[in-house]
Design a protein around this motif. Structure first.
Motif, PDB file in Angstrom:
ATOM      1  N   PRO A   1       3.322   6.676   8.128  1.00  0.00           N
ATOM      2  CA  PRO A   1       2.355   5.782   8.761  1.00  0.00           C
ATOM      3  C   PRO A   1       1.378   5.186   7.748  1.00  0.00           C
ATOM      4  N   VAL A   2       0.935   3.966   8.037  1.00  0.00           N
ATOM      5  CA  VAL A   2       0.005   3.241   7.176  1.00  0.00           C
ATOM      6  C   VAL A   2      -1.295   3.021   7.936  1.00  0.00           C
ATOM      7  N   ARG A   3      -2.398   3.365   7.309  1.00  0.00           N
ATOM      8  CA  ARG A   3      -3.692   3.203   7.968  1.00  0.00           C
ATOM      9  C   ARG A   3      -3.942   1.739   8.314  1.00  0.00           C
ATOM     10  N   TYR A   4      -4.365   1.517   9.531  1.00  0.00           N
ATOM     11  CA  TYR A   4      -4.768   0.202  10.045  1.00  0.00           C
ATOM     12  C   TYR A   4      -3.621  -0.804  10.189  1.00  0.00           C
ATOM     13  N   ALA A   5      -2.397  -0.411   9.861  1.00  0.00           N
ATOM     14  CA  ALA A   5      -1.302  -1.385   9.848  1.00  0.00           C
ATOM     15  C   ALA A   5      -1.055  -2.011  11.215  1.00  0.00           C
ATOM     16  N   ALA A   6      -1.176  -1.223  12.286  1.00  0.00           N
ATOM     17  CA  ALA A   6      -0.860  -1.734  13.618  1.00  0.00           C
ATOM     18  C   ALA A   6      -1.825  -2.824  14.065  1.00  0.00           C
ATOM     19  N   HIS A   7      -3.017  -2.889  13.476  1.00  0.00           N
ATOM     20  CA  HIS A   7      -4.015  -3.882  13.859  1.00  0.00           C
ATOM     21  C   HIS A   7      -4.219  -4.951  12.786  1.00  0.00           C
ATOM     22  N   ALA A   8      -3.552  -4.800  11.631  1.00  0.00           N
ATOM     23  CA  ALA A   8      -3.836  -5.665  10.487  1.00  0.00           C
ATOM     24  C   ALA A   8      -3.321  -7.084  10.704  1.00  0.00           C
ATOM     25  N   ARG A   9      -4.045  -8.029  10.128  1.00  0.00           N
ATOM     26  CA  ARG A   9      -3.609  -9.429  10.065  1.00  0.00           C
ATOM     27  C   ARG A   9      -3.045  -9.762   8.686  1.00  0.00           C
ATOM     28  N   THR A  10      -3.370  -8.931   7.697  1.00  0.00           N
ATOM     29  CA  THR A  10      -2.853  -9.139   6.345  1.00  0.00           C
ATOM     30  C   THR A  10      -2.381  -7.807   5.787  1.00  0.00           C
ATOM     31  N   LEU A  11      -1.190  -7.820   5.218  1.00  0.00           N
ATOM     32  CA  LEU A  11      -0.647  -6.656   4.524  1.00  0.00           C
ATOM     33  C   LEU A  11      -0.567  -6.985   3.044  1.00  0.00           C
ATOM     34  N   LEU A  12      -1.180  -6.153   2.211  1.00  0.00           N
ATOM     35  CA  LEU A  12      -1.027  -6.251   0.761  1.00  0.00           C
ATOM     36  C   LEU A  12       0.025  -5.226   0.366  1.00  0.00           C
ATOM     37  N   LEU A  13       1.136  -5.715  -0.137  1.00  0.00           N
ATOM     38  CA  LEU A  13       2.321  -4.887  -0.351  1.00  0.00           C
ATOM     39  C   LEU A  13       2.665  -4.818  -1.831  1.00  0.00           C
ATOM     40  N   ALA A  14       2.789  -3.589  -2.361  1.00  0.00           N
ATOM     41  CA  ALA A  14       3.295  -3.381  -3.717  1.00  0.00           C
ATOM     42  C   ALA A  14       4.814  -3.333  -3.633  1.00  0.00           C
ATOM     43  N   ASP A  15       5.464  -4.356  -4.155  1.00  0.00           N
ATOM     44  CA  ASP A  15       6.914  -4.511  -4.024  1.00  0.00           C
ATOM     45  C   ASP A  15       7.526  -4.556  -5.417  1.00  0.00           C
ATOM     46  N   GLY A  16       7.872  -3.374  -5.938  1.00  0.00           N
ATOM     47  CA  GLY A  16       8.370  -3.312  -7.303  1.00  0.00           C
ATOM     48  C   GLY A  16       7.290  -3.688  -8.288  1.00  0.00           C
ATOM     49  N   ASP A  17       7.532  -4.732  -9.069  1.00  0.00           N
ATOM     50  CA  ASP A  17       6.594  -5.161 -10.104  1.00  0.00           C
ATOM     51  C   ASP A  17       5.583  -6.179  -9.589  1.00  0.00           C
ATOM     52  N   VAL A  18       5.802  -6.676  -8.381  1.00  0.00           N
ATOM     53  CA  VAL A  18       4.930  -7.726  -7.860  1.00  0.00           C
ATOM     54  C   VAL A  18       4.219  -7.260  -6.603  1.00  0.00           C
ATOM     55  N   ALA A  19       3.112  -7.907  -6.329  1.00  0.00           N
ATOM     56  CA  ALA A  19       2.392  -7.703  -5.068  1.00  0.00           C
ATOM     57  C   ALA A  19       2.674  -8.884  -4.155  1.00  0.00           C
ATOM     58  N   ARG A  20       2.682  -8.623  -2.860  1.00  0.00           N
ATOM     59  CA  ARG A  20       2.875  -9.670  -1.866  1.00  0.00           C
ATOM     60  C   ARG A  20       1.702  -9.673  -0.899  1.00  0.00           C
ATOM     61  N   VAL A  21       1.338 -10.844  -0.439  1.00  0.00           N
ATOM     62  CA  VAL A  21       0.320 -11.018   0.592  1.00  0.00           C
ATOM     63  C   VAL A  21       1.064 -11.480   1.842  1.00  0.00           C
TER      64      VAL A  21
END
Length: 311
Positions: A110-130
């Motif tokens: 589980p990820v904190r606040y994910a169920a209510h979030a409007r933006t996810l900052l994701l560490a995807d390998g070497d890059v980050a995604r918004v």
């Protein structure tokens, strides 16, 4: 930062304290936890007052944002203050729509606040995604740890804005700092409520807190909290460099385990019940200390930064 806040910092602290007194506190946190809900009212108040973008101000920066995040956690606020005010602004140099959740690609828990979030900052390998989120994108997960949680489906968020190579490392640096800020505020509140209890509770005609053995244990807890506080402020002042961020994340995760154990033991059986306010903060220490794979992972990150190897 000096040992005392400057005029700007004190003004920020006074203003956020007044806001939190109105919108936050253990009773509010307990009410929201029972419903597994996010505190949108507090989030909106922080946004309106300008606290979510204080890191971008002319007379303020990441240190002031860290002070706010610590204060929100100490008041048991159920908002993604650290992710919004520190991680998003530090990584992107701008605000993003909140609430904000933080995750790593392939994360199954589980990820904190994910169920209510409007933006996810994701560490995807070497890059980050918004990644922008819509209601219903993330499955809600029941939680007894004081935070609303959500589970992200594997591979579900390959879309969104992709940042430059190496951005995932910077995301993790800011994430570690924000995590330590929240852990600090939560530990301080655990210690505060335990000291109040031990000052009021009497045994053998004396306050329990007057016994030397109890004072020694409280002093050890205070040392852990203060150590975390100044590591947080140093890392924030320098803009979350990798080694400092890993150092404070490792220290805070280790301290959180001690604070959880000691404050519950010192408050006796009542500390394990829902009738006592301690649980509004202490139960949060469990997911906080395990986030980003816990203290061992933070120590490995520190070793890699300092010596280039984790062995």
């Amino acid at each position: 930062m000096y040992f005392e806040p400057n005029e700007v910092q004190q003004a920020i602290l006074d203003a956020v304290a007044a806001l939190l007194e109105q919108y936050a506190g253990p009773a509010r946190a307990i009410e929201l936890a029972a419903k597994q809900e996010y505190d949108f009212a507090l989030d909106a108040a922080l946004e309106e007052a300008g606290f979510t973008d204080v890191a971008l101000g002319e007379e303020s920066g990441p240190l002031e944002a860290a002070l706010i995040s610590e204060a929100v956690a100490r008041a048991a606020g159920v908002v993604s203050s650290g992710a919004a005010a520190l991680v998003a602004t530090g990584l992107l140099g701008r605000k993003v729509p909140g609430p904000v959740a933080l995750a790593m690609r392939g994360q199954s828990g589980p990820v904190r606040y994910a169920a209510h979030a409007r933006t996810l900052l994701l560490a995807d390998g070497d890059v980050a995604r918004v990644v922008p989120l819509e209601p219903g994108d993330v499955e809600r997960v029941p939680s007894g740890y004081g935070y609303p949680m959500g589970r992200i489906a594997p591979g579900a968020f390959a879309s969104g804005e992709q940042l430059e190579p190496g951005s995932a490392a910077r995301l993790l640096d800011w994430w570690r700092l924000a995590l330590a800020c929240e852990t600090l505020g939560t530990m301080q509140a655990c210690l505060d409520v335990t000291v109040r209890y031990l000052s009021a509770r009497r045994q053998f005609g004396r306050a329990i807190g007057s016994f030397q053995a109890v004072q020694h244990r409280l002093a050890e807890c205070a040392v852990q909290v203060e150590g975390t506080r100044w590591l947080v402020r140093e890392a924030a002042w320098h803009g979350a460099p990798a080694e400092r961020a890993a150092t404070v994340a490792a220290y805070a995760a280790d301290a959180a385990a001690q604070l959880f154990r000691e404050t519950h033991q010192l408050s006796g059986a009542i500390g394990f019940t829902r009738e006592h306010d301690l649980h509004a903060w202490s139960m949060r220490l469990q997911p906080l200390r395990l986030e980003l794979d816990g203290v061992a992972a933070q120590r490995r990150a520190l070793a890699l930064e300092r010596w280039g190897t984790a062995r």
